[in-house]
Design a protein around this motif. Structure first.
Motif, mmCIF file in Angstrom:
data_model
loop_
_atom_site.group_PDB
_atom_site.id
_atom_site.type_symbol
_atom_site.label_atom_id
_atom_site.label_comp_id
_atom_site.label_asym_id
_atom_site.label_seq_id
_atom_site.Cartn_x
_atom_site.Cartn_y
_atom_site.Cartn_z
ATOM 1 N N LEU A 1 0.808 -1.193 -0.099
ATOM 2 C CA LEU A 1 -0.036 -0.097 0.177
ATOM 3 C C LEU A 1 0.994 1.085 0.020
ATOM 4 O O LEU A 1 0.361 2.058 -0.609
ATOM 5 N N ILE A 2 2.000 1.142 0.741
ATOM 6 C CA ILE A 2 2.864 2.263 0.846
ATOM 7 C C ILE A 2 3.372 2.751 -0.466
ATOM 8 O O ILE A 2 3.485 3.924 -1.184
ATOM 9 N N LYS A 3 3.816 1.594 -1.341
ATOM 10 C CA LYS A 3 4.194 1.852 -2.700
ATOM 11 C C LYS A 3 3.043 2.368 -3.561
ATOM 12 O O LYS A 3 3.155 3.432 -4.485
ATOM 13 N N GLU A 4 2.067 1.609 -3.485
ATOM 14 C CA GLU A 4 0.757 2.101 -4.512
ATOM 15 C C GLU A 4 0.431 3.525 -4.206
ATOM 16 O O GLU A 4 -0.066 4.082 -5.298
ATOM 17 N N THR B 1 7.783 7.562 3.519
ATOM 18 C CA THR B 1 8.126 7.214 4.744
ATOM 19 C C THR B 1 9.549 6.855 4.770
ATOM 20 O O THR B 1 9.582 5.950 3.842
ATOM 21 N N PRO B 2 10.232 6.747 5.932
ATOM 22 C CA PRO B 2 11.722 6.195 5.915
ATOM 23 C C PRO B 2 11.382 4.694 5.795
ATOM 24 O O PRO B 2 12.378 3.894 5.159
ATOM 25 N N SER B 3 10.394 3.906 6.389
ATOM 26 C CA SER B 3 10.220 2.650 6.521
ATOM 27 C C SER B 3 8.767 2.289 6.918
ATOM 28 O O SER B 3 8.211 3.213 7.454
ATOM 29 N N GLU B 4 8.260 1.059 6.777
ATOM 30 C CA GLU B 4 6.962 0.926 7.258
ATOM 31 C C GLU B 4 6.936 0.933 8.721
ATOM 32 O O GLU B 4 5.832 0.528 9.193
ATOM 33 N N PHE B 5 8.156 0.634 9.455
ATOM 34 C CA PHE B 5 8.339 0.656 10.920
ATOM 35 C C PHE B 5 8.130 2.089 11.562
ATOM 36 O O PHE B 5 8.217 2.555 12.784
ATOM 37 N N THR B 6 8.208 3.085 10.546
ATOM 38 C CA THR B 6 8.213 4.552 11.121
ATOM 39 C C THR B 6 6.897 4.729 11.895
ATOM 40 O O THR B 6 5.910 4.481 11.353
ATOM 41 N N LEU B 7 7.028 5.515 13.031
ATOM 42 C CA LEU B 7 5.891 5.976 13.663
ATOM 43 C C LEU B 7 5.087 6.948 12.823
ATOM 44 O O LEU B 7 5.366 7.606 12.223
ATOM 45 N N LYS C 1 -2.449 9.924 2.857
ATOM 46 C CA LYS C 1 -2.387 8.928 2.036
ATOM 47 C C LYS C 1 -2.229 7.598 2.284
ATOM 48 O O LYS C 1 -3.017 6.918 1.757
ATOM 49 N N ALA C 2 -1.797 7.352 3.739
ATOM 50 C CA ALA C 2 -1.855 6.176 4.447
ATOM 51 C C ALA C 2 -3.269 5.833 4.451
ATOM 52 O O ALA C 2 -3.833 4.582 4.308
ATOM 53 N N ILE C 3 -4.251 6.795 5.054
ATOM 54 C CA ILE C 3 -5.526 6.397 5.467
ATOM 55 C C ILE C 3 -6.166 6.011 4.198
ATOM 56 O O ILE C 3 -7.026 5.140 4.298
#
Length: 511
Positions: A384-387, A392-398, A409-411
């Protein structure tokens, strides 16, 4: 040239990211200078350096030609620099005056001298046309008034240079107009202003010069009188941006949402929705236009299960979901992009990856018999982050570490991915830059073209006019007219929003 502020070759780094890469910004006395850039471009970081909240790795700051070291906000205040933050720094149970003097209290006989402070606050308020009641409680005043309190706080501390961080992101059109007048008054009184924004209309209306930054790098400074919104948009995002939303005519099918005679009370127990009727069909976007406070919030909360309604029906695909729990509403085929992304959209102290499954974490493959499968969760989040181009630095970033646009965009990615029959988008582009707005509008239209129903709530009239296929005007908790955006004007919509009658409203409602 005499500059009141010079930020020369400022470099600010965070772990794994260069937020400001040798940026220069110079502010003249008596000007409104815009700092323009996409969400996450480094605008707020640069101003937090000027205000002493961050220390730069490199570069020099000069105030009135003298090099200075600003190691905390008190030093900034002493140098005559004040900042009006995007998220207000106010104590809600305190009065206006108590908030303004906090940290700068004067005492008389061992007690805080509130009377004198109130008098001074009233004088400053009148001088700059702020019209704030010094004795009002913060919890009782509007968002626009709270912002004026933040402005007063800086003026009380003797600010000559004011930094406004996205000041119009949470204001109604009327409050934006009033704020622009206040800024002009401040300039006439000899102040200088740096305005962080990505709203091109406001820059063209009120600013003298504009410095553009893109992905942490300074692109340049231009005179507003020698540029235009298209050129500024291209400088900001590095490509041509279309302001007109491209879409084919809608081809609506069956009703997806059918609300009849709905009654909802607000948090004080007063009637907010009074016998409201509304239908939205598959394959159309219906925009809700109205002045803030006419029941929009209560309507959306009633549909999404966040607020109980008194009576009426809310049908999704023929099934009544009135007063169902938010999870049951979600499972009935409703997606919700909430108006307050921090309060209702994200868990800010969770990684962004885990926020991507907030609606589905209890389902396979994300969990099995109550045990979460983090490998699958982060695999999904990554796609989803790519699409949805979530930067974001990574999917683990708060989640709280992302810029507003990337949080949004994430929501949207999370909600759209669930393929809901009804997508509710409340203020989906609030506080976003032109590039992100263009992206989100395309996504909403894509949903419509895939045969979904979309309910759009926005206080930006041009957004409502641009994106909607039909516009429902809400006034005092009722839909008072339904109009075709191609056959109306912003002026007519404004009159309907203010409660004036429309002869053909009855005919239009049957379109």
């Amino acid at each position: 040239m005499e500059y009141v502020i010079e930020m020369l070759n400022i470099r600010k780094e965070f772990p794994g990211i260069v937020a400001n890469d040798n940026i220069t910004l110079q502010l003249k006395k008596g000007e409104i200078h815009a700092l323009l850039g996409e969400n996450g471009a480094g605008k707020s970081t640069l101003m937090n350096v000027l205000f002493g909240l961050y220390q730069p790795e490199n570069g020099e700051i000069r105030v009135n030609g003298e090099p200075v070291k600003i190691t905390n906000p008190n030093i900034a205040n002493d140098l005559g620099i004040g900042m009006v933050h995007q998220h207000f720094m106010l104590v809600e149970p305190f009065t206006v005056t108590e908030n303004i003097i906090l940290g700068k209290e004067t005492t008389s006989g061992g007690k805080i001298d509130i009377k004198n402070a109130e008098k001074k606050v009233r004088e400053i308020s009148e001088k700059y046309g702020l019209a704030v009641d010094p004795q009002a409680k913060i919890s009782d005043i509007s968002v626009g008034m709270q912002q004026r309190v933040e402005i007063l706080k800086t003026l009380y501390r003797g600010a000559e240079i004011l930094i406004f961080d996205e000041p119009t992101a949470v204001l109604t059109p009327q409050e934006i107009h009033e704020l622009i007048q206040i800024m002009k008054t401040l300039i006439n009184e000899g102040k200088s202003i740096i305005l962080i924004t990505h709203k091109l209309k406001e820059i063209m209306e009120v600013c003298d010069r504009v410095t553009v930054i893109r992905k942490g790098v300074g692109i340049g400074t231009v005179n507003v009188s020698e540029t235009n919104p298209n050129e500024l948009a291209s400088l900001m995002v590095g490509r041509e941006v279309t302001f007109k939303t491209e879409k084919i005519p809608a081809d609506p099918k069956q009703n997806v949402l059918d609300i009849k005679d709905l009654h909802v009370k607000d948090s004080r127990g007063l009637s907010a929705i009074n016998g409201l009727d509304l239908q939205i069909r598959a394959g159309e976007i219906v925009g809700i236009a109205g002045v803030d406070g006419n029941g929009q919030t209560e309507l959306l909360e009633a549909i999404t299960g966040l607020r109980r309604s008194e009576s009426g029906s809310i049908m999704i695909n023929g099934k009544n979901i009135r007063n169902h729990s938010p999870r049951k509403v979600t499972e009935s085929g409703v997606g919700h992009i909430p108006q307050d992304r921090h309060k209702h959209g994200l868990v800010l102290d969770f990684p962004i990856g885990e926020n991507m499954v907030l609606q589905t974490y209890y389902q396979k493959p994300f969990s099995n018999k109550g045990v979460l499968n983090f490998k699958e969760i982060y695999k999904k989040a990554n796609s989803l982050i790519k699409e949805f181009d979530v930067r974001t630095p990574s999917e683990f970033t708060l989640a709280r570490a992302l810029s507003g646009g990337n949080q949004q965009k994430a929501i949207i990615g999370r909600e759209v991915d669930r393929d809901p029959d009804l997508l509710i988008a409340a203020q989906p582009t609030r506080g976003l830059d032109v590039g992100a707005i263009e992206f989100i509008h395309k996504r909403l239209i894509e949903q419509r073209d895939h045969g979904k129903a979309v309910l759009l709530l926005s206080f930006e009239l041009d957004e409502i006019m641009n994106v909607s296929d039909r516009i429902a005007v809400i006034y005092e908790g009722k839909i008072v007219a339904i109009v075709d955006p191609k056959q109306t004007t912003e002026q007519e919509l404004g009159l309907l929003m203010a409660g004036s009658q429309r002869k053909e409203a009855g005919e239009e409602a049957n379109v």
